[in-house]
Design an enzyme around this catalytic site. Structure first.
Site, PDB file in Angstrom:
ATOM      1  N   LYS A 173       0.858  -1.191   0.000  1.00  0.00           N
ATOM      2  CA  LYS A 173       0.000   0.000   0.000  1.00  0.00           C
ATOM      3  C   LYS A 173       0.894   1.241   0.000  1.00  0.00           C
ATOM      4  O   LYS A 173       1.511   1.573   1.001  1.00  0.00           O
ATOM      5  CB  LYS A 173      -0.905   0.038   1.229  1.00  0.00           C
ATOM      6  CG  LYS A 173      -1.959   1.140   1.109  1.00  0.00           C
ATOM      7  CD  LYS A 173      -2.357   1.769   2.405  1.00  0.00           C
ATOM      8  CE  LYS A 173      -1.395   2.812   2.884  1.00  0.00           C
ATOM      9  NZ  LYS A 173      -1.357   4.051   2.073  1.00  0.00           N
ATOM     10  N   GLY A 224       7.878   5.444   7.580  1.00  0.00           N
ATOM     11  CA  GLY A 224       7.046   6.638   7.741  1.00  0.00           C
ATOM     12  C   GLY A 224       7.280   7.263   9.097  1.00  0.00           C
ATOM     13  O   GLY A 224       8.351   7.123   9.688  1.00  0.00           O
ATOM     14  N   THR A 228       2.792   7.003  13.496  1.00  0.00           N
ATOM     15  CA  THR A 228       2.110   5.964  12.708  1.00  0.00           C
ATOM     16  C   THR A 228       2.770   4.605  12.951  1.00  0.00           C
ATOM     17  O   THR A 228       2.086   3.585  13.074  1.00  0.00           O
ATOM     18  CB  THR A 228       2.100   6.327  11.205  1.00  0.00           C
ATOM     19  OG1 THR A 228       1.457   7.595  11.062  1.00  0.00           O
ATOM     20  CG2 THR A 228       1.355   5.296  10.379  1.00  0.00           C
ATOM     21  N   GLY A 229       4.089   4.584  13.070  1.00  0.00           N
ATOM     22  CA  GLY A 229       4.800   3.331  13.363  1.00  0.00           C
ATOM     23  C   GLY A 229       4.345   2.723  14.677  1.00  0.00           C
ATOM     24  O   GLY A 229       4.158   1.504  14.790  1.00  0.00           O
ATOM     25  N   GLU A 246      10.883   1.572   9.888  1.00  0.00           N
ATOM     26  CA  GLU A 246      11.919   2.588   9.622  1.00  0.00           C
ATOM     27  C   GLU A 246      11.216   3.935   9.761  1.00  0.00           C
ATOM     28  O   GLU A 246      10.416   4.311   8.911  1.00  0.00           O
ATOM     29  CB  GLU A 246      12.498   2.361   8.227  1.00  0.00           C
ATOM     30  CG  GLU A 246      13.874   2.963   8.067  1.00  0.00           C
ATOM     31  CD  GLU A 246      13.811   4.356   7.525  1.00  0.00           C
ATOM     32  OE1 GLU A 246      13.704   5.291   8.358  1.00  0.00           O
ATOM     33  OE2 GLU A 246      13.858   4.517   6.309  1.00  0.00           O
ATOM     34  N   CYS A 280      14.523  10.499   5.257  1.00  0.00           N
ATOM     35  CA  CYS A 280      14.593  10.068   6.651  1.00  0.00           C
ATOM     36  C   CYS A 280      15.974  10.309   7.237  1.00  0.00           C
ATOM     37  O   CYS A 280      16.112  10.807   8.343  1.00  0.00           O
ATOM     38  CB  CYS A 280      14.156   8.614   6.789  1.00  0.00           C
ATOM     39  SG  CYS A 280      14.985   7.500   5.674  1.00  0.00           S
ATOM     40  N   GLU A 377      11.863  16.821  14.053  1.00  0.00           N
ATOM     41  CA  GLU A 377      12.227  16.538  12.659  1.00  0.00           C
ATOM     42  C   GLU A 377      11.493  17.517  11.750  1.00  0.00           C
ATOM     43  O   GLU A 377      10.265  17.538  11.716  1.00  0.00           O
ATOM     44  CB  GLU A 377      11.831  15.099  12.300  1.00  0.00           C
ATOM     45  CG  GLU A 377      12.155  14.756  10.864  1.00  0.00           C
ATOM     46  CD  GLU A 377      11.782  13.318  10.488  1.00  0.00           C
ATOM     47  OE1 GLU A 377      10.750  12.822  10.941  1.00  0.00           O
ATOM     48  OE2 GLU A 377      12.550  12.714   9.717  1.00  0.00           O
TER      49      GLU A 377
HETATM   50  P1  NDP Z   1       2.666   8.561   7.837  1.00  0.00           P
HETATM   51  O1  NDP Z   1       3.628   7.807   8.637  1.00  0.00           O
HETATM   52  O2  NDP Z   1       1.351   8.883   8.461  1.00  0.00           O
HETATM   53  O3  NDP Z   1       2.359   7.828   6.442  1.00  0.00           O
HETATM   54  C1  NDP Z   1       3.195   6.869   5.848  1.00  0.00           C
HETATM   55  C2  NDP Z   1       2.350   5.734   5.318  1.00  0.00           C
HETATM   56  O4  NDP Z   1       1.582   5.155   6.368  1.00  0.00           O
HETATM   57  C3  NDP Z   1       1.352   6.124   4.245  1.00  0.00           C
HETATM   58  O5  NDP Z   1       1.280   5.071   3.309  1.00  0.00           O
HETATM   59  C4  NDP Z   1       0.075   6.229   5.034  1.00  0.00           C
HETATM   60  O6  NDP Z   1      -1.071   6.058   4.258  1.00  0.00           O
HETATM   61  C5  NDP Z   1       0.206   5.084   6.009  1.00  0.00           C
HETATM   62  N1  NDP Z   1      -0.608   5.196   7.215  1.00  0.00           N
HETATM   63  C6  NDP Z   1      -1.061   6.322   7.804  1.00  0.00           C
HETATM   64  N2  NDP Z   1      -1.729   6.027   8.927  1.00  0.00           N
HETATM   65  C7  NDP Z   1      -1.703   4.670   9.056  1.00  0.00           C
HETATM   66  C8  NDP Z   1      -2.209   3.742  10.025  1.00  0.00           C
HETATM   67  N3  NDP Z   1      -2.873   4.145  11.106  1.00  0.00           N
HETATM   68  N4  NDP Z   1      -1.979   2.429   9.848  1.00  0.00           N
HETATM   69  C9  NDP Z   1      -1.266   1.997   8.785  1.00  0.00           C
HETATM   70  N5  NDP Z   1      -0.790   2.822   7.826  1.00  0.00           N
HETATM   71  C10 NDP Z   1      -0.988   4.137   7.959  1.00  0.00           C
HETATM   72  O7  NDP Z   1       3.436   9.852   7.375  1.00  0.00           O
HETATM   73  P2  NDP Z   1       2.870  11.272   6.950  1.00  0.00           P
HETATM   74  O8  NDP Z   1       2.623  11.226   5.522  1.00  0.00           O
HETATM   75  O9  NDP Z   1       1.729  11.726   7.797  1.00  0.00           O
HETATM   76  O10 NDP Z   1       4.133  12.175   7.293  1.00  0.00           O
HETATM   77  C11 NDP Z   1       4.262  12.652   8.624  1.00  0.00           C
HETATM   78  C12 NDP Z   1       5.700  12.742   9.063  1.00  0.00           C
HETATM   79  O11 NDP Z   1       6.333  11.477   8.917  1.00  0.00           O
HETATM   80  C13 NDP Z   1       6.545  13.674   8.280  1.00  0.00           C
HETATM   81  O12 NDP Z   1       6.376  14.976   8.762  1.00  0.00           O
HETATM   82  C14 NDP Z   1       7.923  13.129   8.511  1.00  0.00           C
HETATM   83  O13 NDP Z   1       8.422  13.673   9.707  1.00  0.00           O
HETATM   84  C15 NDP Z   1       7.707  11.641   8.700  1.00  0.00           C
HETATM   85  N6  NDP Z   1       8.034  10.840   7.514  1.00  0.00           N
HETATM   86  C16 NDP Z   1       9.104  10.011   7.582  1.00  0.00           C
HETATM   87  C17 NDP Z   1       9.464   9.259   6.493  1.00  0.00           C
HETATM   88  C18 NDP Z   1      10.639   8.358   6.519  1.00  0.00           C
HETATM   89  O14 NDP Z   1      11.227   8.105   5.469  1.00  0.00           O
HETATM   90  N7  NDP Z   1      11.032   7.809   7.662  1.00  0.00           N
HETATM   91  C19 NDP Z   1       8.731   9.339   5.228  1.00  0.00           C
HETATM   92  C20 NDP Z   1       7.576  10.204   5.269  1.00  0.00           C
HETATM   93  C21 NDP Z   1       7.264  10.937   6.392  1.00  0.00           C
HETATM   94  P3  NDP Z   1      -1.924   7.298   3.695  1.00  0.00           P
HETATM   95  O15 NDP Z   1      -1.112   7.902   2.636  1.00  0.00           O
HETATM   96  O16 NDP Z   1      -3.159   6.679   3.181  1.00  0.00           O
HETATM   97  O17 NDP Z   1      -2.158   8.212   4.902  1.00  0.00           O
END
Ligand code: NDP
Length: 474
Positions: A173, A224, A228-229, A246, A280, A377
């Site tokens: 997804k 992400g 959310t993690g 991660e 990240c 961050e």
């Molecule tokens: P999220 O962690 O919310 O989203 C990443 C993924 O998780 C997307 O595919 C999202 O789907 C999915 N997701 C969201 N909520 C859930 C849930 N409850 N259960 C399972 N999957 C879920 O990141 P954001 O886009 O909100 O970004 C927020 C912050 O995350 C940024 O400001 C940054 O600090 C950090 N980030 C870190 C990254 C990294 O590489 N480590 C990458 C991106 C962001 P959907 O798109 O449908 O919401």
């Protein structure tokens, strides 16, 4: 308008409900994507479970060959994939230091090719008169992959390729903000793989949660945000799934006074602003010794003043927009907080008129720990530069953060740098570099930055269970 389909059991499925994918440089709709229901997730998991029965029995050499064929497909469709990434994510095709969409697609090919050379060996733990004990590595079953919007295709490859190499099947997804290049990759991979080995479900909100709690899935690999993690960890608890998480980073770079400023400035700049800071393991807090602080600030400012922002599909663009409005708001807010705390803006910091989620590359001095721009961050094009005088104190400050993804030390004295690196609380430390992830080197975070590792032998083994085989002799 093109509608991108789900791919379940090798078949494209378009849905009545769709959602728009925007180009962050123009705010125009690039394409529509099919919106999966929980029923579609069930179908995808069922297809992956069926495919697992035969795929898990396929020999390693055949799986390695399939991964190489996937790499061939990506190479053959290089330009299309790079353009999709630029349109949905915003990073320019080439970009500053060549770290654009072309780099992302090239990285995907390289990762596939390297992973295709890896193997799972049987380890012999005992072989004597009493008996022989062998350690075998077995695939888990269906892996659920949930990816973010910053390096959409690269991270999809990081999740999917080791999973299928080790005999698992996958339901992926992608982020609802950047699903297009991943859907196209899954289409291409399905020209090579048996039906059901790799399935994709797209949707806005909710789909990730269904995957996380699904009883037919044995592992979640997620990249992400930390909140959310943590939610995924809770959601996966009832079904006791394995996890690789991660998560966020707030990587510190510590610059010692003995560096050649002219030599390191372009490297620090590239690694801080790679993908407009939306990476990240980008360098996100720069600690500079007082002896060279002003000189390094000046060198970084000069570079920042020479770069060009714009629509990444145009020629000569170094940096694109922030990927989405919510992230742009975070960057603006952290800049405002720093300004209110008395920080000095060396460049940038002014809002840009639209369209597009653009924010200028921004360097901020006279800022320190305790200011949200340093402590949190930023995940965007704004870098705090913190002056220090005492090395012990700066190591403590760099560690005084919930994140622990990466860190770096910049010095001509490698032994001294190594001694500092050893005291840093993070999963990777680079000396005279930063964010240099490599397919043969395990990469993962400590503290709030995650669980487990990706890449290398250890990363591959995270997609397996151990089975100890005891052969009694006596
Ligand atoms: P999220 O962690 O919310 O989203 C990443 C993924 O998780 C997307 O595919 C999202 O789907 C999915 N997701 C969201 N909520 C859930 C849930 N409850 N259960 C399972 N999957 C879920 O990141 P954001 O886009 O909100 O970004 C927020 C912050 O995350 C940024 O400001 C940054 O600090 C950090 N980030 C870190 C990254 C990294 O590489 N480590 C990458 C991106 C962001 P959907 O798109 O449908 O919401």
């Amino acid at each position: 308008m093109t509608q991108y389909a789900l791919i379940i059991d090798g078949k494209k499925i378009t849905t009545q409900d769709t959602f728009d994918v925007l180009n962050p440089a123009t705010e125009e709709v690039v394409a529509q994507c099919s919106a999966a229901t929980p029923d579609h997730v069930d179908q995808a998991v069922a297809a992956a479970q069926r495919a697992f029965k035969s795929w898990s029995q396929v020999d390693m050499a055949t799986r390695q060959q399939k991964i190489n064929e996937i790499a061939d497909k990506i190479e053959a469709n290089f330009n299309e994939l790079a353009a999709l990434i630029t349109q949905e994510q915003g990073k320019p095709l080439q970009a500053f230091a060549g770290l654009g969409a072309g780099f992302e697609v090239g990285g995907c090919v390289a990762w596939c090719r390297y992973t295709a050379t890896q193997d799972l060996k049987v380890e012999v733990l005992q072989d004597d008169d009493q008996g022989r004990v062998e350690l075998h590595r077995k695939p888990l079953g269906v892996v659920g992959s949930i990816t973010p919007w910053n390096w959409p295709l690269m991270i999809a490859i990081w999740h999917v390729i080791p999973a299928i190499m080790t005999g698992n099947t996958v339901v992926i997804k992608p982020s609802s903000m950047t699903p297009l290049s991943t859907v196209r990759f899954v289409e291409l991979a399905n020209e090579v793989l048996p039906a059901g080995v790799l399935n994709i479900v797209t949707g806005e909100g909710g789909v990730g949660r269904v995957i996380t709690g699904h009883p037919g899935i044995r592992k979640i690999v997620f990249t992400g945000s930390t909140p959310t993690g943590k939610g995924i960890m809770k959601g996966a608890a009832d079904t006791l799934k394995k996890l690789t998480l991660e998560l966020g980073g707030n990587d510190a770079g510590i610059v010692l006074p003995d560096v050649d400023v002219a030599e390191i400035a372009p490297k620090i700049f590239a690694t801080s602003f790679i993908n407009s800071g939306q990476t990240c393991a980008a360098l996100k807090r720069l600690y500079v010794h007082e002896d060279i602080h002003d000189q390094l600030c000046e060198a970084l400012t000069q570079i920042a003043q020479g770069v060009k922002l714009g629509n990444g599909m145009d020629d000569g663009i170094d940096f694109g927009p922030v990927q989405n409005r919510a992230q742009l708001d975070i960057v603006r807010e952290l800049a405002d907080v720093a300004r209110a705390n008395g920080a000095r803006f060396l460049t940038g910091g002014e809002e840009m008129s639209g369209p597009g989620y653009f924010y200028p590359l921004t360097l901020v001095a006279d800022v320190s720990d305790g200011c949200r721009l340093v402590d949190e961050e930023q995940f965007g094009p704004i870098l705090p530069i913190i002056k220090y005088s005492d090395i012990d104190e700066v190591i403590e400050r760099s560690n005084n953060n919930p994140n622990g993804l990466g860190g770096s030390v910049w010095s001509k004295d490698i032994e001294k740098a190594k001694a500092i690196a050893a005291r840093m609380e993070c999963g990777s430390v680079w000396i005279n570099g930063h964010a240099l992830v490599k397919p043969h080197v395990p990469f993962g975070g400590v503290k709030d930055s995650g669980l487990g590792v990706e890449f290398g032998q250890q990363g591959l083994e995270e997609y397996t269970n151990i089975q100890a085989v005891h052969i009694e002799k006596a």
